[in-house]
Write a protein that holds these residues in place. Structure first.
Motif, PDB file in Angstrom:
ATOM      1  N   VAL A   5      84.688 149.139  51.385  1.00  0.00           N
ATOM      2  CA  VAL A   5      85.926 149.448  52.015  1.00  0.00           C
ATOM      3  C   VAL A   5      86.519 150.813  51.637  1.00  0.00           C
ATOM      4  N   GLY A   6      86.940 151.709  52.947  1.00  0.00           N
ATOM      5  CA  GLY A   6      87.422 152.960  52.588  1.00  0.00           C
ATOM      6  C   GLY A   6      88.763 152.830  52.751  1.00  0.00           C
ATOM      7  N   HIS A   7      89.702 154.202  52.714  1.00  0.00           N
ATOM      8  CA  HIS A   7      91.018 154.065  52.876  1.00  0.00           C
ATOM      9  C   HIS A   7      91.288 153.461  54.219  1.00  0.00           C
ATOM     10  N   LEU A   8      92.362 152.630  54.232  1.00  0.00           N
ATOM     11  CA  LEU A   8      92.889 152.093  55.049  1.00  0.00           C
ATOM     12  C   LEU A   8      94.424 152.502  55.644  1.00  0.00           C
ATOM     13  N   GLN A   9      94.617 152.261  57.016  1.00  0.00           N
ATOM     14  CA  GLN A   9      95.780 153.178  57.618  1.00  0.00           C
ATOM     15  C   GLN A   9      97.119 152.553  57.102  1.00  0.00           C
ATOM     16  N   THR A  10      97.298 151.218  57.339  1.00  0.00           N
ATOM     17  CA  THR A  10      98.497 150.427  56.969  1.00  0.00           C
ATOM     18  C   THR A  10      98.303 149.204  55.884  1.00  0.00           C
ATOM     19  N   GLU A  11      99.607 149.013  55.377  1.00  0.00           N
ATOM     20  CA  GLU A  11      99.465 147.938  54.420  1.00  0.00           C
ATOM     21  C   GLU A  11      99.107 146.691  55.108  1.00  0.00           C
ATOM     22  N   GLN A  12      99.296 146.508  56.482  1.00  0.00           N
ATOM     23  CA  GLN A  12      99.028 145.243  57.194  1.00  0.00           C
ATOM     24  C   GLN A  12      97.445 145.259  57.175  1.00  0.00           C
ATOM     25  N   ASP A  13      96.854 146.389  57.519  1.00  0.00           N
ATOM     26  CA  ASP A  13      95.372 146.400  57.398  1.00  0.00           C
ATOM     27  C   ASP A  13      94.753 146.007  55.721  1.00  0.00           C
ATOM     28  N   LYS A  14      95.478 146.545  54.815  1.00  0.00           N
ATOM     29  CA  LYS A  14      94.818 146.102  53.686  1.00  0.00           C
ATOM     30  C   LYS A  14      94.954 144.724  53.368  1.00  0.00           C
ATOM     31  N   ASN A  15      96.556 144.251  53.790  1.00  0.00           N
ATOM     32  CA  ASN A  15      96.496 142.770  53.202  1.00  0.00           C
ATOM     33  C   ASN A  15      95.937 142.020  53.921  1.00  0.00           C
ATOM     34  N   GLY A  33      91.311 138.214  53.826  1.00  0.00           N
ATOM     35  CA  GLY A  33      90.001 137.492  54.215  1.00  0.00           C
ATOM     36  C   GLY A  33      89.004 137.632  53.087  1.00  0.00           C
ATOM     37  N   LEU A  34      88.921 138.663  52.192  1.00  0.00           N
ATOM     38  CA  LEU A  34      88.135 138.673  51.206  1.00  0.00           C
ATOM     39  C   LEU A  34      88.181 137.689  50.019  1.00  0.00           C
ATOM     40  N   THR A  35      89.635 137.548  49.841  1.00  0.00           N
ATOM     41  CA  THR A  35      89.876 136.475  48.721  1.00  0.00           C
ATOM     42  C   THR A  35      89.525 134.980  49.203  1.00  0.00           C
ATOM     43  N   THR A  36      89.502 134.801  50.719  1.00  0.00           N
ATOM     44  CA  THR A  36      89.226 133.331  51.073  1.00  0.00           C
ATOM     45  C   THR A  36      87.682 133.491  51.429  1.00  0.00           C
ATOM     46  N   THR A  37      87.187 134.494  51.528  1.00  0.00           N
ATOM     47  CA  THR A  37      85.534 134.448  51.430  1.00  0.00           C
ATOM     48  C   THR A  37      85.043 134.458  50.141  1.00  0.00           C
ATOM     49  N   GLU A  38      85.412 135.293  49.233  1.00  0.00           N
ATOM     50  CA  GLU A  38      84.822 135.624  48.170  1.00  0.00           C
ATOM     51  C   GLU A  38      85.915 135.140  46.926  1.00  0.00           C
ATOM     52  N   GLY A  39      85.718 133.985  46.410  1.00  0.00           N
ATOM     53  CA  GLY A  39      86.691 133.493  45.493  1.00  0.00           C
ATOM     54  C   GLY A  39      86.781 134.391  44.256  1.00  0.00           C
ATOM     55  N   GLN A  40      85.844 135.005  43.888  1.00  0.00           N
ATOM     56  CA  GLN A  40      85.964 135.877  42.769  1.00  0.00           C
ATOM     57  C   GLN A  40      86.894 136.998  42.778  1.00  0.00           C
ATOM     58  N   ILE A  41      87.041 137.614  43.943  1.00  0.00           N
ATOM     59  CA  ILE A  41      87.955 138.921  44.215  1.00  0.00           C
ATOM     60  C   ILE A  41      89.211 138.820  43.393  1.00  0.00           C
ATOM     61  N   ASP A  42      89.522 139.763  42.630  1.00  0.00           N
ATOM     62  CA  ASP A  42      90.679 139.881  41.949  1.00  0.00           C
ATOM     63  C   ASP A  42      91.806 140.813  42.776  1.00  0.00           C
ATOM     64  N   ARG A  43      92.769 139.915  43.553  1.00  0.00           N
ATOM     65  CA  ARG A  43      93.435 140.599  44.580  1.00  0.00           C
ATOM     66  C   ARG A  43      94.286 141.490  44.180  1.00  0.00           C
ATOM     67  N   THR A  44      94.920 141.456  42.873  1.00  0.00           N
ATOM     68  CA  THR A  44      95.792 142.707  42.465  1.00  0.00           C
ATOM     69  C   THR A  44      94.766 143.870  42.225  1.00  0.00           C
ATOM     70  N   GLN A  45      93.583 143.610  41.537  1.00  0.00           N
ATOM     71  CA  GLN A  45      92.749 144.894  41.300  1.00  0.00           C
ATOM     72  C   GLN A  45      92.144 145.435  42.502  1.00  0.00           C
ATOM     73  N   ALA A  46      91.867 144.627  43.574  1.00  0.00           N
ATOM     74  CA  ALA A  46      91.433 145.045  44.820  1.00  0.00           C
ATOM     75  C   ALA A  46      92.450 145.958  45.548  1.00  0.00           C
ATOM     76  N   ASN A  47      93.584 145.495  45.467  1.00  0.00           N
ATOM     77  CA  ASN A  47      94.822 146.173  46.248  1.00  0.00           C
ATOM     78  C   ASN A  47      95.036 147.438  45.592  1.00  0.00           C
ATOM     79  N   ARG A  48      95.155 147.510  44.128  1.00  0.00           N
ATOM     80  CA  ARG A  48      95.175 148.736  43.634  1.00  0.00           C
ATOM     81  C   ARG A  48      93.996 149.893  43.908  1.00  0.00           C
ATOM     82  N   LEU A  49      92.841 149.203  43.816  1.00  0.00           N
ATOM     83  CA  LEU A  49      91.719 150.205  44.009  1.00  0.00           C
ATOM     84  C   LEU A  49      91.791 150.836  45.562  1.00  0.00           C
TER      85      LEU A  49
END
Length: 815
Positions: free
Chosen positions: A386-396, A401-417
């Motif tokens: 995942v590279g830089h995304l243009q909008t907050e909507q894209d990122k969210n 989608g990743l949180t739904t498909t990959e339960g182990q994803i830390d949403r806060t960490q992913a958002n920050r990174l």
């Protein structure tokens, strides 16, 4: 060779929490790709660069790839130059760059080569690593076009290997996908295979043929629609379920496609046979790059669906494996696997995502639009970049989608990174490894030239960077070869007769300019030799640059062997030919026609070649004008540099005069004011000088009177004498003050004069400097301002001299 693990993919270096490289390499296991991969990021994030780096690792490990390239970026995989010479880079430099950067093309090429050398060295690479890429066999295909290597997509209606008893479900899925794609191509989009009569009928027709192990062509389908080879569909008679009148509409849609000139290009080239396109005979992997930029949306959907279907069909003939056997890379998945809707491609891509891992087939899907993903389908992807995304909507949306498909994803960490990512930095997620990582991609071994436009594709073969299609794939059946021999059939016989020329091909005769006597000929017979002639008028109008240019470009091709529809027109440029030198008829009835090369008689390519000629004028029909943005002076193309400088000087004289006049006016106003004051001050000084003289006389008289009174013994008023002394002193003081005022005013005038001179000098220096700040601007015509006057066969007249040799009967200069 680069100091990396020879069994893993070297993609870049990890980035720490402080945003700096840690020095630790990101080494990726090839077999992890069996669970598929998604690359996403906004334009400019480095997404394409990462994709090329990933595919370079395929090449270095001798793993074949099937690559779908909608934009021309992945053609860059062919641009590796082990010797890193500027001349190798030069053909691929942006043609607009020299004018934009005000540098010569060769200079830019040398600078680019040096930049690539330095970048590779920073990442531990050298020439041998680039040379290793040549182990792979590269071929660029252009479906539906002969601009590069055509591919015979319609041969895919051959029956697949295997029989119904062994795999009827898989074969029916292949039929369903193929029919959906074909119907989409002819205008039946987003159909339901269960409800659509068109789909049901065509699927049953293909199954009928394949059950008998027969191939089926479009012509066969049209005839079978009109007269179905079966009486019922399901429980109902065919004419009741799908009346002949309604079937006729479907037959006409397919027939219109069949009758279209562009249809012929879909039948050219080697067959789309995945099994034969993976390795060369000596075991080298093949990279098959399918360039589809030139196709319409419906044509793209048709081809992409059919390509994935062929991958699926080949895959099902292979044994299972845990090793990475094949990579299938799609550079822009948006619209082909959407969250809503079911385009023709959706079903086959979903099946491959679910089943291909068992066969060692990896789907690598790239997109800049994470909003339009079918995340349920992409839950089958085990690796995400995942590279830089243009909008907050894209990122969210992505994190949802990743949180739904990959339960182990830390949403806060992913958002920050994701929020902290810079260019060429990617968030890395792999189900085979714990946690989230950030890395920066390594330097690409291939030159990243940006999108390669279609007119440059033939250069890949010319420079040996891409294989010719005739050397790829299995032989086609005899009934598929008629188009391949078209140009050979067009070759005319050497019997002196004029060949039959299609009405769509222009035909012109160049008038003779020399008499037979001048050429030592009896003039009994004119021999006409064919050449291909192209001439166009183009206009460049730019009010800003005072430019209203009309000019002409002409090309004359006498080569007998021209391949494809793309021609390097610059190699054949000549002076334009005046209209009065051309005729539509031969000059006499006694003429002999030399044979015409087959390519000149190929009417099906006439439109493409003419379009290519227009493109060449758009690229090369530039005119250079001089520009001085500071002065707002622009010279048309007829002005020489010396004349333009004189124009700038005239502007400088005009502009500086206006500014100097303004300064002079202000100075004159100040001078007038000061001179008025000076005159008054001078008069005041003069008046006070007179008073001082008068008071001095009175003072002398008062002294005399006082002394005389003392001598005569008379009493005289002391106060009266003292008063006269005081008046004399006051007059002197007033004169001194008046003199000081006059001197100050005079000095002010001198200062104003010096200031005025300095201001005038500064104005002259400023405008003189501006006169020298000029540059050149390269302007190109717009395509709408290019008008083709002649495009077709030009018959060049020759006489036969007394020695039996052909000699030109036309004026050679000018063509």
């Amino acid at each position: 060779m680069s100091p990396v693990d020879p069994h893993k993919f070297f993609l870049g270096r990890l980035v720490g929490a402080d945003g700096k490289e840690t020095g630790e390499s990101l080494l990726y296991k090839p077999e992890d790709l069996n669970t598929h991969c998604v690359i996403t990021g906004m334009t400019g994030s480095g997404k394409t660069g990462l994709g090329i780096v990933l595919l370079e690792e395929f090449a270095l490990k001798n793993i074949p790839a099937v690559i779908i390239d909608p934009k021309g970026d992945l053609v860059n995989l062919c641009l590796h130059f082990p010797e890193l010479r500027g001349e190798d880079f030069e053909p691929w430099i942006d043609p607009e760059a020299p004018a934009r950067l005000n540098k010569g093309l060769s200079v830019l090429a040398d600078e680019t080569a040096e930049k690539w050398r330095e970048g590779l060295e920073r990442w531990g690479y050298a020439g041998p690593d680039l040379d290793a890429l040549n182990r792979v066999d590269y071929t660029v295909f252009t479906p539906g076009s002969t601009i590069a290597n055509p591919i015979n997509i319609l041969s895919t209606y051959d029956p697949p290997q295997g029989n119904w008893a062994e795999g009827d479900e898989n074969i029916r899925e292949l039929i369903s996908t193929s029919v959906t794609a074909l119907l989409d191509l002819v205008g039946y989009s987003n159909i339901d295979p269960i409800q659509s009569r068109e789909h049901i009928l065509l699927a049953n027709i293909i199954e009928h043929y394949w059950n008998q192990n027969k191939s089926i062509q479009i012509e066969d389908m049209i005839n079978a629609i009109d007269q179905p080879p079966f009486e019922k569909l399901g429980a109902l008679p065919i004419d009741r379920m799908y009346p002949p009148k309604d079937r006729f509409r479907l037959a006409m849609a397919l027939n219109n496609f069949l009758a279209s000139p562009s249809f012929q290009n879909w039948k050219k080239g080697p067959a789309l046979d995945i099994g034969s396109m993976l390795y060369t005979e000596d075991g080298r992997a093949r990279f098959n790059i399918f360039y589809i930029q030139h196709l319409s949306d419906h044509e793209r959907m048709f081809f992409v669906t059919m390509l994935y279907s062929q991958v699926e069909a080949w895959m099902r003939t292979q044994p299972g494996t845990g090793n990475l056997r094949l990579g299938v890379y799609f550079d822009e998945i948006s619209g082909y696997l959407p969250a809503t809707g079911r385009p023709a491609s959706h079903g086959v891509i979903l099946r491959l995502l679910k089943q291909a891992r068992a066969f060692g087939v990896s789907l690598i899907l790239s997109s800049q639009n994470p909003i339009d993903f079918d995340y349920k389908a992409l839950s089958n992807a085990g690796t995400w970049f995942v590279g830089h995304l243009q909008t907050e909507q894209d990122k969210n949306r992505l994190i949802d989608g990743l949180t739904t498909t990959e339960g182990q994803i830390d949403r806060t960490q992913a958002n920050r990174l994701i929020s902290s990512l810079g260019k060429r930095e990617f968030l890395y997620m792999n189900v085979h490894e714990p946690g989230l990582k950030v890395f920066t991609t390594r330097w690409a071994l291939n030159y990243l030239a940006g999108p390669v436009t279609r007119n440059r594709l033939p250069m890949l073969v010319e420079f040996g960077l891409s294989r010719e299609a005739g050397e790829v794939g299995r032989p086609r059946r005899q009934d598929d070869n008629e188009e391949e021999t078209e140009e050979m059939a067009n070759e005319t016989k050497n019997d002196g007769t004029k060949p039959e020329i299609a009405a769509t091909i222009g035909e012109y005769y160049l008038r003779t300019a020399k008499s037979p006597k001048e050429l030592d000929s009896d003039g009994a017979l004119i021999t006409y030799v064919p050449a291909w002639f192209a001439q166009a008028e183009y206009r460049i109008t730019q009010r800003k640059y005072n430019l209203d240019l009309t000019d002409y470009k002409a090309a004359l091709i006498e080569d007998e062997d021209i391949r494809g529809t793309t021609i390097r027109w610059s190699d054949y440029m000549t002076d334009p030919i005046e209209d009065d030198r051309l005729s539509k008829r031969p000059e006499s009835d006694a003429v002999y026609y030399a044979p015409v090369p087959g390519w000149m008689l190929n009417a099906s390519s006439i439109r493409s070649r003419e379009s290519d000629f227009i493109d060449s004028i758009y690229r090369d029909g530039r005119t250079v004008v001089y520009s001085n943005e500071e002065l707002g002076v622009y010279g048309d193309s007829k002005l020489s540099e010396k004349e333009f400088i004189e124009l700038c000087k005239a502007k400088v004289d005009e502009a500086s005069k206006a500014e100097k006049d303004k300064l002079t006016k202000a100075y004159q106003t100040t001078v007038d004011r000061l001179e008025t004051k000076i005159r008054k001050a001078a008069a005041d000084v003069s008046d006070k000088e007179d008073k001082v003289k008068s008071k001095n006389i009175e003072k002398i008289g008062a002294v005399g009177e006082f002394a005389l009174s003392l001598l005569q013994g008379r009493r005289r008023s002391v106060s009266s004498s003292i008063n006269k002394f005081g008046q004399s002193t006051n007059a002197g003081n007033a004169l001194e003050k008046a003199t000081i005022v006059l001197e100050e005013l005079t000095e002010s005038l001198e200062r104003e004069t010096e200031s005025y001179k300095d201001a005038i000098a500064a104005v002259e220096a400023k405008w003189s400097a501006l006169a020298e700040k000029y540059s050149t601007v390269s302007l190109s015509p717009m395509k709408k301002d290019i008008f083709v006057d002649y495009f077709g066969i030009l018959w060049l007249p020759y006489y036969t001299d007394s020695a039996g040799k052909l000699v030109r009967a036309y004026q050679a200069a000018g063509i």
